[in-house]
Scaffold this motif. Structure first.
Motif, PDB file in Angstrom:
ATOM      1  N   ALA A 181       0.629  -1.107  -0.358  1.00 12.91           N
ATOM      2  CA  ALA A 181       0.383   0.350   0.380  1.00 12.91           C
ATOM      3  C   ALA A 181       0.647   1.580   0.517  1.00 12.91           C
ATOM      4  CB  ALA A 181      -0.943  -0.561   1.136  1.00 12.91           C
ATOM      5  N   GLY A 182       1.933   1.069   0.237  1.00  7.47           N
ATOM      6  CA  GLY A 182       3.239   2.243  -0.010  1.00  7.47           C
ATOM      7  C   GLY A 182       2.748   2.627   1.652  1.00  7.47           C
ATOM      8  N   LEU A 183       2.495   2.227   2.183  1.00  9.63           N
ATOM      9  CA  LEU A 183       2.504   2.592   3.283  1.00  9.63           C
ATOM     10  C   LEU A 183       4.553   2.765   4.564  1.00  9.63           C
ATOM     11  CD1 LEU A 183      -0.524   1.688   4.798  1.00  9.63           C
ATOM     12  CD2 LEU A 183      -0.154   3.998   4.008  1.00  9.63           C
ATOM     13  N   PRO A 184       4.236   3.091   5.220  1.00 16.08           N
ATOM     14  CA  PRO A 184       5.988   3.743   6.625  1.00 16.08           C
ATOM     15  C   PRO A 184       5.565   1.653   7.015  1.00 16.08           C
ATOM     16  CG  PRO A 184       4.662   5.690   7.261  1.00 16.08           C
ATOM     17  CD  PRO A 184       3.770   4.989   6.022  1.00 16.08           C
ATOM     18  N   ASP A 185       6.940   1.781   7.322  1.00 19.61           N
ATOM     19  CA  ASP A 185       6.840   0.650   7.896  1.00 19.61           C
ATOM     20  C   ASP A 185       6.948   0.173   9.438  1.00 19.61           C
ATOM     21  OD1 ASP A 185       7.153  -2.293   9.170  1.00 19.61           O
ATOM     22  OD2 ASP A 185       9.736  -2.512   7.953  1.00 19.61           O
ATOM     23  N   ARG A 186       5.775   0.597  10.092  1.00 18.52           N
ATOM     24  CA  ARG A 186       5.753   1.128  11.212  1.00 18.52           C
ATOM     25  C   ARG A 186       4.010   1.441  11.674  1.00 18.52           C
ATOM     26  NH1 ARG A 186       2.736   5.950  11.967  1.00 18.52           N
ATOM     27  NH2 ARG A 186       3.739   7.693  10.335  1.00 18.52           N
ATOM     28  N   ALA A 187       3.474   1.303  13.313  1.00 13.50           N
ATOM     29  CA  ALA A 187       1.976   1.271  13.219  1.00 13.50           C
ATOM     30  C   ALA A 187       2.155   2.500  13.229  1.00 13.50           C
ATOM     31  CB  ALA A 187       1.747   0.688  15.389  1.00 13.50           C
ATOM     32  N   PRO A 188       0.810   2.714  13.413  1.00 13.53           N
ATOM     33  CA  PRO A 188      -0.295   4.292  13.252  1.00 13.53           C
ATOM     34  C   PRO A 188       0.241   5.048  14.670  1.00 13.53           C
ATOM     35  CG  PRO A 188      -1.981   2.917  13.156  1.00 13.53           C
ATOM     36  CD  PRO A 188      -0.871   1.861  13.024  1.00 13.53           C
ATOM     37  N   LYS A 189       0.268   6.391  14.704  1.00 13.18           N
ATOM     38  CA  LYS A 189       0.454   7.152  16.172  1.00 13.18           C
ATOM     39  C   LYS A 189      -0.993   7.237  16.420  1.00 13.18           C
ATOM     40  CE  LYS A 189       4.778   9.380  14.472  1.00 13.18           C
ATOM     41  NZ  LYS A 189       5.423  10.937  14.026  1.00 13.18           N
ATOM     42  N   THR A 190      -1.320   7.252  15.415  1.00  9.25           N
ATOM     43  CA  THR A 190      -2.799   7.762  16.066  1.00  9.25           C
ATOM     44  C   THR A 190      -4.467   6.865  15.448  1.00  9.25           C
ATOM     45  OG1 THR A 190      -3.605   9.439  14.655  1.00  9.25           O
ATOM     46  CG2 THR A 190      -2.708   9.796  16.585  1.00  9.25           C
ATOM     47  N   TRP A 191      -5.185   6.993  15.964  1.00  8.99           N
ATOM     48  CA  TRP A 191      -6.504   6.214  15.250  1.00  8.99           C
ATOM     49  C   TRP A 191      -6.586   6.752  13.930  1.00  8.99           C
ATOM     50  CZ3 TRP A 191      -7.411   0.862  15.332  1.00  8.99           C
ATOM     51  CH2 TRP A 191      -7.292   0.241  16.704  1.00  8.99           C
ATOM     52  N   GLN A 192      -6.840   8.215  13.922  1.00 13.90           N
ATOM     53  CA  GLN A 192      -7.101   8.789  13.037  1.00 13.90           C
ATOM     54  C   GLN A 192      -5.940   8.644  11.360  1.00 13.90           C
ATOM     55  OE1 GLN A 192      -7.182  10.078  15.966  1.00 13.90           O
ATOM     56  NE2 GLN A 192      -9.358   9.626  15.945  1.00 13.90           N
ATOM     57  N   GLU A 193      -4.775   8.094  12.066  1.00 12.24           N
ATOM     58  CA  GLU A 193      -4.086   8.251  11.083  1.00 12.24           C
ATOM     59  C   GLU A 193      -4.405   6.488  10.398  1.00 12.24           C
ATOM     60  OE1 GLU A 193       0.923   8.928  10.236  1.00 12.24           O
ATOM     61  OE2 GLU A 193      -0.324   7.443  12.212  1.00 12.24           O
ATOM     62  N   LEU A 194      -4.549   6.117  11.270  1.00 11.04           N
ATOM     63  CA  LEU A 194      -4.673   3.995  10.432  1.00 11.04           C
ATOM     64  C   LEU A 194      -6.439   4.611   9.547  1.00 11.04           C
ATOM     65  CD1 LEU A 194      -5.147   1.364  10.050  1.00 11.04           C
ATOM     66  CD2 LEU A 194      -6.252   0.813  11.788  1.00 11.04           C
ATOM     67  N   ALA A 195      -7.315   5.597   9.899  1.00 13.60           N
ATOM     68  CA  ALA A 195      -8.437   6.057   9.024  1.00 13.60           C
ATOM     69  C   ALA A 195      -8.038   6.469   7.600  1.00 13.60           C
ATOM     70  CB  ALA A 195      -9.109   7.179   9.930  1.00 13.60           C
ATOM     71  N   GLU A 196      -7.181   7.217   7.907  1.00 10.97           N
ATOM     72  CA  GLU A 196      -5.983   7.843   6.594  1.00 10.97           C
ATOM     73  C   GLU A 196      -5.405   6.586   6.175  1.00 10.97           C
ATOM     74  OE1 GLU A 196      -3.945  11.038   8.064  1.00 10.97           O
ATOM     75  OE2 GLU A 196      -4.932  12.079   8.900  1.00 10.97           O
ATOM     76  N   TRP A 197      -4.697   5.995   6.205  1.00 11.65           N
ATOM     77  CA  TRP A 197      -4.181   5.083   5.284  1.00 11.65           C
ATOM     78  C   TRP A 197      -4.866   3.768   4.888  1.00 11.65           C
ATOM     79  CZ3 TRP A 197       0.315   3.632   9.382  1.00 11.65           C
ATOM     80  CH2 TRP A 197       1.299   4.658   9.608  1.00 11.65           C
ATOM     81  N   ALA A 198      -6.346   3.655   5.805  1.00 12.82           N
ATOM     82  CA  ALA A 198      -7.419   2.585   4.917  1.00 12.82           C
ATOM     83  C   ALA A 198      -7.444   2.723   3.693  1.00 12.82           C
ATOM     84  CB  ALA A 198      -8.442   3.011   5.611  1.00 12.82           C
ATOM     85  N   PRO A 199      -8.154   3.263   3.120  1.00 13.83           N
ATOM     86  CA  PRO A 199      -8.026   3.378   1.134  1.00 13.83           C
ATOM     87  C   PRO A 199      -7.650   3.352   1.097  1.00 13.83           C
ATOM     88  CG  PRO A 199      -8.931   5.697   2.523  1.00 13.83           C
ATOM     89  CD  PRO A 199      -7.969   5.105   3.889  1.00 13.83           C
ATOM     90  N   LYS A 200      -5.482   3.454   1.000  1.00 12.02           N
ATOM     91  CA  LYS A 200      -4.425   2.579   0.219  1.00 12.02           C
ATOM     92  C   LYS A 200      -4.264   1.051   0.846  1.00 12.02           C
ATOM     93  CE  LYS A 200      -1.325   6.701   0.232  1.00 12.02           C
ATOM     94  NZ  LYS A 200      -0.757   7.170   0.996  1.00 12.02           N
ATOM     95  N   LEU A 201      -4.900   0.843   1.737  1.00 16.14           N
ATOM     96  CA  LEU A 201      -4.992  -1.046   2.039  1.00 16.14           C
ATOM     97  C   LEU A 201      -6.149  -1.064   0.863  1.00 16.14           C
ATOM     98  CD1 LEU A 201      -3.849  -0.673   5.853  1.00 16.14           C
ATOM     99  CD2 LEU A 201      -2.697  -1.420   4.274  1.00 16.14           C
ATOM    100  N   LYS A 202      -7.455  -0.686   1.289  1.00 15.51           N
ATOM    101  CA  LYS A 202      -8.113  -1.178   0.938  1.00 15.51           C
ATOM    102  C   LYS A 202      -7.581  -1.409  -0.852  1.00 15.51           C
ATOM    103  CE  LYS A 202     -11.923   0.049   1.339  1.00 15.51           C
ATOM    104  NZ  LYS A 202     -13.428   0.967   1.954  1.00 15.51           N
ATOM    105  N   ALA A 203      -7.353  -0.272  -1.444  1.00 12.81           N
ATOM    106  CA  ALA A 203      -6.893  -0.261  -3.429  1.00 12.81           C
ATOM    107  C   ALA A 203      -5.493  -1.566  -2.652  1.00 12.81           C
ATOM    108  CB  ALA A 203      -6.359   0.812  -3.051  1.00 12.81           C
TER     109      ALA A 203
END
Length: 447
Positions: A181-203
């Motif tokens: 998904a082109g995301l950084p190799d780390r856990a999200p710092k906040t749940w809001q950040e995971l929500a922002e990453w979610a579309p990339k993971l879904k795609a």
């Protein structure tokens, strides 16, 4: 009103319209009209240890083999004592139910696993003894226990358990999915950040069914979801006030999860063990116990990432609940069996075995002197769990101390997250329910 700690339980103001607790430093009052005194440890003067005792466990973190190994070492060091390991349930609640049933007939185990949400129920039922006299007689090095973990079993200055399979939830993520998904190799710092990453993971072409699995009622959702709720400034109770359960902050947290499930559709309530869904690749991320660490790493066929729990819009520091279990001693056990049980617990939880148990399972080392170098070298992810201890906070009293409180919270959370509707009426009803449990089931037993 003074702050009420995790170990300062529940004494309602007679004039309080809300469920406000009165200060009762060191624990609730048990005087005047309350139940009879709690059991005490037997006098062990001149007593010889029993030749056999039973250890009732659910083998947390798939720990049956390391438990057997520790028992074998104990029996070698103490050739006159045999320890029979009993599978008393598949989880902490089943162990409690079986012990509670067997206790009346005197057939319950001598040493029993007691979780964060069951030890106080054992105490209320007068089924376990305070261990402090045994600490002294058996020369336990209690100062070597991690203070926060030992003090979880402190009630009115006495300890009713010893830390054993202690844990926090951590954030697990599929590194391969994140890379795709082109995301950084780390856990999200906040749940809001995971929500922002979610579309990339879904795609991304990961074949995952969802980005995140929300635990269901049978997977201790009231434990792990405290993290999300705390991040929004909410909770199930605070300083004894159940009104926080229906607060705007708690509603906002629940609404965030509802939107993730029903609106943006990047999360789903798990059907089954969340860790199993994660290791199968069905979900890209999950929150699960540190005690699941070795099992997850062993079962996964992909690169597993481990990180701190995400924070929220209002709180990013103290947002990690402690959990897991300790071990306690049966109040009906004979003096001989209590002595043998104390000797076994001392051995089971010493620094060497605390390190071995942590290495085998991923549970936290309960001793500060436990040598974790080999364990961390073998499983570097374990260091994340240990470091995250700095972010822990005591669990909300509503889950730990109210009889049936954890179950009520779990059912209510699952109901609200399953529905795509305003959670406020359900939060209002839950707050009233918790207050009622206190008034009807706990307060009379405390006096």
């Amino acid at each position: 009103m003074k702050n009420v700690t995790r170990r300062t339980v529940l004494s309602l103001s007679a004039a309080g319209a809300a469920a406000a607790f009165l200060s009762a430093c060191g624990g609730p009052s048990t005087s005047g009209g309350g139940s009879s005194a709690a059991p005490t440890a037997a006098s062990l003067e001149g007593v010889k240890p029993a030749s056999e005792i039973q250890f009732w466990s659910n083998h947390p973190g798939q720990s049956s083999e390391i438990e057997k190994s520790i028992i074998a070492a104990f029996e070698k060091a103490n050739p006159g004592i045999k320890v029979k390991l009993i599978t008393a349930g598949k989880n902490y609640e089943e162990v409690y139910q079986k012990f509670n049933t067997a206790y009346a007939s005197g057939n319950a185990g001598d040493v029993v696993v007691a979780s964060d949400a069951t030890w106080f129920k054992y105490f209320l039922n007068k089924q376990i003894i305070p261990l402090d006299d045994l600490f002294a007689s058996q020369k336990f090095d209690v100062e070597d226990f991690r203070t926060a973990l030992l003090e979880d079993y402190n009630y009115k200055g006495k300890h009713y358990g010893v830390p054993y399979s202690r844990s926090t939830p951590v954030f697990y993520y599929n590194k391969d999915h994140f890379k795709a998904a082109g995301l950084p190799d780390r856990a999200p710092k906040t749940w809001q950040e995971l929500a922002e990453w979610a579309p990339k993971l879904k795609a991304a072409s990961t074949k995952a069914q969802q980005v995140f699995t929300v635990p269901d009622a049978e997977s201790y959702n009231a434990w792990t979801l405290q993290n999300v709720i705390w991040g929004y400034g909410g909770g199930f109770s605070k300083d004894g006030d159940f009104a926080l359960t229906k607060s705007p902050e708690t509603k906002e947290a629940v609404s965030f999860l509802q939107k993730a499930i029903h609106g943006d559709k990047w999360a789903a309530i798990g059907s089954g063990e969340p860790a199993d869904l994660f290791t199968s690749g069905a979900t890209s991320t999950v929150v699960a116990s540190t005690g699941s660490l070795k099992g997850i790493l062993s079962a996964a066929t992909f690169n597993v990432g481990v990180g701190f729990l995400p924070g929220g819009p209002k709180e990013t520091d103290k947002i990690v609940p402690t959990g897991g279990a300790g071990v306690a001693i049966n109040a009906k056990a004979s003096p001989e069996r209590q002595l043998a049980a104390a000797m076994f617990i001392k051995f089971l939880t010493n620094a060497e075995n605390a390190a071995a148990f942590s290495k085998a399972t991923g549970y936290l080392p309960t001793r500060t002197s436990a040598d974790m170098k080999d364990a961390i070298q073998a499983t570097p992810q374990l260091k994340i769990a240990i470091d995250q201890l700095e972010k822990t906070r005591p669990q909300d009293d509503a889950r730990v101390f109210l009889p049936g409180g954890d179950l009520e919270l779990a059912k209510a959370l699952q109901g609200m997250l399953t529905a795509d509707s305003d959670p406020q009426p359900n939060l209002d009803a839950l707050s009233t329910k918790l207050e009622g449990i206190y008034n009807k089931e706990l307060k009379p037993r405390l006096g």
